[in-house]
Design a protein around this motif. Structure first.
Motif, mmCIF file in Angstrom:
data_model
loop_
_atom_site.group_PDB
_atom_site.id
_atom_site.type_symbol
_atom_site.label_atom_id
_atom_site.label_comp_id
_atom_site.label_asym_id
_atom_site.label_seq_id
_atom_site.Cartn_x
_atom_site.Cartn_y
_atom_site.Cartn_z
ATOM 1 N N ARG A 134 0.812 -1.214 0.000
ATOM 2 C CA ARG A 134 0.000 0.000 0.000
ATOM 3 C C ARG A 134 0.849 1.270 0.000
ATOM 4 N NH1 ARG A 134 -4.882 -1.969 4.103
ATOM 5 N NH2 ARG A 134 -6.334 -2.594 2.424
ATOM 6 N N SER A 135 1.991 1.204 0.617
ATOM 7 C CA SER A 135 2.836 2.402 0.684
ATOM 8 C C SER A 135 3.757 2.525 -0.522
ATOM 9 C CB SER A 135 3.673 2.387 1.970
ATOM 10 O OG SER A 135 4.556 1.268 1.993
ATOM 11 N N GLN A 136 4.209 1.383 -1.057
ATOM 12 C CA GLN A 136 5.141 1.403 -2.181
ATOM 13 C C GLN A 136 4.453 1.214 -3.525
ATOM 14 O OE1 GLN A 136 8.019 -1.712 -1.516
ATOM 15 N NE2 GLN A 136 8.431 -1.080 0.591
ATOM 16 N N GLY A 137 3.386 0.417 -3.537
ATOM 17 C CA GLY A 137 2.754 0.029 -4.781
ATOM 18 C C GLY A 137 3.669 -0.895 -5.571
ATOM 19 N N LEU A 138 3.246 -1.251 -6.751
ATOM 20 C CA LEU A 138 4.075 -2.014 -7.684
ATOM 21 C C LEU A 138 4.032 -1.312 -9.035
ATOM 22 C CD1 LEU A 138 3.062 -5.726 -6.915
ATOM 23 C CD2 LEU A 138 5.088 -4.500 -6.093
ATOM 24 N N THR A 139 5.144 -1.289 -9.732
ATOM 25 C CA THR A 139 5.191 -0.643 -11.042
ATOM 26 C C THR A 139 4.634 -1.570 -12.116
ATOM 27 O OG1 THR A 139 7.390 -1.489 -11.556
ATOM 28 C CG2 THR A 139 7.274 0.606 -10.340
ATOM 29 N N ARG A 140 4.372 -1.002 -13.266
ATOM 30 C CA ARG A 140 3.901 -1.819 -14.384
ATOM 31 C C ARG A 140 4.930 -2.888 -14.748
ATOM 32 N NH1 ARG A 140 1.908 0.861 -19.973
ATOM 33 N NH2 ARG A 140 3.980 1.812 -19.861
ATOM 34 N N ASN A 141 6.222 -2.557 -14.663
ATOM 35 C CA ASN A 141 7.264 -3.534 -14.979
ATOM 36 C C ASN A 141 7.233 -4.720 -14.018
ATOM 37 O OD1 ASN A 141 8.233 -2.126 -17.173
ATOM 38 N ND2 ASN A 141 9.830 -1.061 -16.018
ATOM 39 N N VAL A 142 6.970 -4.446 -12.730
ATOM 40 C CA VAL A 142 6.905 -5.532 -11.760
ATOM 41 C C VAL A 142 5.662 -6.383 -12.009
ATOM 42 C CG1 VAL A 142 6.666 -6.099 -9.311
ATOM 43 C CG2 VAL A 142 8.242 -4.294 -10.020
ATOM 44 N N PHE A 143 4.532 -5.743 -12.294
ATOM 45 C CA PHE A 143 3.331 -6.515 -12.637
ATOM 46 C C PHE A 143 3.589 -7.379 -13.869
ATOM 47 C CE2 PHE A 143 0.843 -3.220 -10.236
ATOM 48 C CZ PHE A 143 0.248 -4.095 -9.339
ATOM 49 N N ASN A 144 4.371 -6.854 -14.805
ATOM 50 C CA ASN A 144 4.716 -7.618 -15.997
ATOM 51 C C ASN A 144 5.539 -8.848 -15.628
ATOM 52 O OD1 ASN A 144 4.804 -7.633 -19.076
ATOM 53 N ND2 ASN A 144 6.979 -7.727 -18.599
ATOM 54 N N GLU A 145 6.464 -8.696 -14.675
ATOM 55 C CA GLU A 145 7.264 -9.831 -14.210
ATOM 56 C C GLU A 145 6.386 -10.897 -13.546
ATOM 57 O OE1 GLU A 145 10.239 -8.302 -11.625
ATOM 58 O OE2 GLU A 145 11.379 -7.317 -13.227
ATOM 59 N N ILE A 146 5.324 -10.438 -12.875
ATOM 60 C CA ILE A 146 4.434 -11.365 -12.186
ATOM 61 C C ILE A 146 3.538 -12.101 -13.169
ATOM 62 C CG2 ILE A 146 2.522 -11.544 -10.536
ATOM 63 C CD1 ILE A 146 3.659 -9.003 -9.177
ATOM 64 N N PHE A 147 2.836 -11.335 -14.016
ATOM 65 C CA PHE A 147 1.761 -11.900 -14.840
ATOM 66 C C PHE A 147 2.207 -12.384 -16.223
ATOM 67 C CE2 PHE A 147 -0.766 -9.484 -11.765
ATOM 68 C CZ PHE A 147 -1.822 -10.348 -11.524
ATOM 69 N N ILE A 148 3.285 -11.827 -16.770
ATOM 70 C CA ILE A 148 3.716 -12.194 -18.117
ATOM 71 C C ILE A 148 4.962 -13.079 -18.083
ATOM 72 C CG2 ILE A 148 4.503 -11.352 -20.361
ATOM 73 C CD1 ILE A 148 1.590 -10.706 -19.853
ATOM 74 N N GLU A 149 5.973 -12.661 -17.321
ATOM 75 C CA GLU A 149 7.250 -13.373 -17.318
ATOM 76 C C GLU A 149 7.312 -14.485 -16.275
ATOM 77 O OE1 GLU A 149 10.246 -10.414 -16.905
ATOM 78 O OE2 GLU A 149 9.607 -9.281 -18.670
ATOM 79 N N GLY A 150 6.445 -14.437 -15.274
ATOM 80 C CA GLY A 150 6.426 -15.468 -14.251
ATOM 81 C C GLY A 150 7.668 -15.506 -13.379
ATOM 82 N N LYS A 151 8.308 -14.370 -13.176
ATOM 83 C CA LYS A 151 9.557 -14.333 -12.426
ATOM 84 C C LYS A 151 9.365 -14.233 -10.912
ATOM 85 C CE LYS A 151 12.404 -12.177 -16.044
ATOM 86 N NZ LYS A 151 13.230 -10.985 -16.398
#
Length: 328
Positions: A134-151
């Motif tokens: 909640r304080s930091q959030g996640l960037t679009r690049n990090v969401f991409n690592e989660i949902f697209i790259e599976g890292k």
């Protein structure tokens, strides 16, 4: 009651798609003078996107009050199913939550935008690093690592903490606009490129995240926020997007606390588009049935006053004007 209905909906969505029929009735058991003078009657069938389902249900309820002899059958099974149903003429209208493709247009798809909403990333409310999220959030690049790259493997890895809680990604198994818009926002990809366990429907994803402490998914507004309280449903939290990638959620990025805050952010363009998007009603060719035309005209005029209270964003006056011209 709204919350109870949501829970029941979520339980059954993985196996079946909801179907609701609104039938005209008169509480007194006798026809009023208005009813006698109302010549509009018949049935409209609608299927498709979960995103537009709650709004269409509300429109059907209000339209029924004006025209008791009209019956509207609505089923939510995903945008892909709605488009397939309408192009095969199984239904009169499809609820659609992404742009109509050239291929669909070539098959006769005719459409008008009727409201707007957005797809938001969701997480379990008891996530061990929720405070940091909640304080930091996640960037679009990090969401991409989660949902697209599976890292992403652990929540500690994502937030720079010591949490060893595994990241459990949930996506959609049904062809839908929410997944398409989320993938497009992350990296210009398509639904098929999303990683994670596929779950059927908006309610299914919300329930999966709510049941898994390490779960992360994405949902449309009406499956995150309770209309009665205007707050997120119990068990679900929204992950703020760090739009400027500075490692913190600034005041102008902090609009997830309530449905009304979120709707204003979408309307003001603070929340990106995609994953914010227009929602459509689609037919096979321009409608010729009088009842369907009357209903669509009503949705674009009187029906728009129900949009904000139902948790959606009103489309621009310019789009409404263009829609009404298309219906002439």
């Amino acid at each position: 009651m709204r919350k109870r209905n949501f829970i029941l909906f979520a339980i059954g969505a993985a196996a079946v798609c909801l179907s609701v029929v609104f039938m005209g009735c008169n509480r007194s058991g006798t026809e009023s003078a208005r009813d006698k003078n109302d010549t509009l009657k018949g049935k409209i069938t609608i299927s498709g996107a979960f995103a537009l389902y709650p709004m269409t249900v509300r429109w059907a309820e209000e339209f029924q009050k004006l025209h008791p002899r009209v019956k509207i059958n609505i089923s939510a099974g995903g945008a892909g199913k709605g488009m397939a149903d309408v192009l095969s003429k199984m239904v009169d209208l499809a609820m659609y939550s992404k742009e109509v493709s050239p291929e669909e247009q070539a098959k006769g798809a005719w459409w008008i935008p009727v409201a707007k909403d957005a797809v938001l990333p969701t997480v379990n409310k008891n996530n061990p690093v929720l405070k940091e999220l909640r304080s930091q959030g996640l960037t679009r690049n990090v969401f991409n690592e989660i949902f697209i790259e599976g890292k992403a493997k652990t929540w500690g890895q994502l937030t720079g903490t010591k949490s060893s809680e595994p990241v459990q990604v949930f996506s959609r198994s049904d062809a839908c606009g929410a997944a398409e818009m989320w993938a497009k926002y992350l990296s210009g990809k398509k639904q098929e490129d999303l990683q994670g366990l596929g779950v059927n429907g908006d309610p299914g994803v919300a329930d999966a995240v709510r049941r898994n402490i390490g779960g992360i998914g994405f949902n449309n507004l009406n499956f995150i926020y309770d209309l009665a309280t205007r707050k997120p449903y119990d068990g679900i939290a929204v992950i703020p997007i760090d739009l400027n990638a500075d490692g913190k959620i600034n005041p102008d990025e902090d609009f997830y606390g309530s449905l009304d805050e979120m709707m204003k952010a979408i309307d003001d363009g603070k929340y990106p588009s995609p994953p914010a998007r227009d929602l459509y009603l689609v037919s096979k060719g321009k409608p010729t049935d009088k009842l369907v035309l009357v209903f669509l005209n009503w949705v674009l005029t009187e029906g728009q006053k129900f949009v904000p209270e139902a948790g959606y964003i009103v489309i621009t006056p310019e789009k409404i004007k263009a829609d009404l011209e298309k219906l002439k």
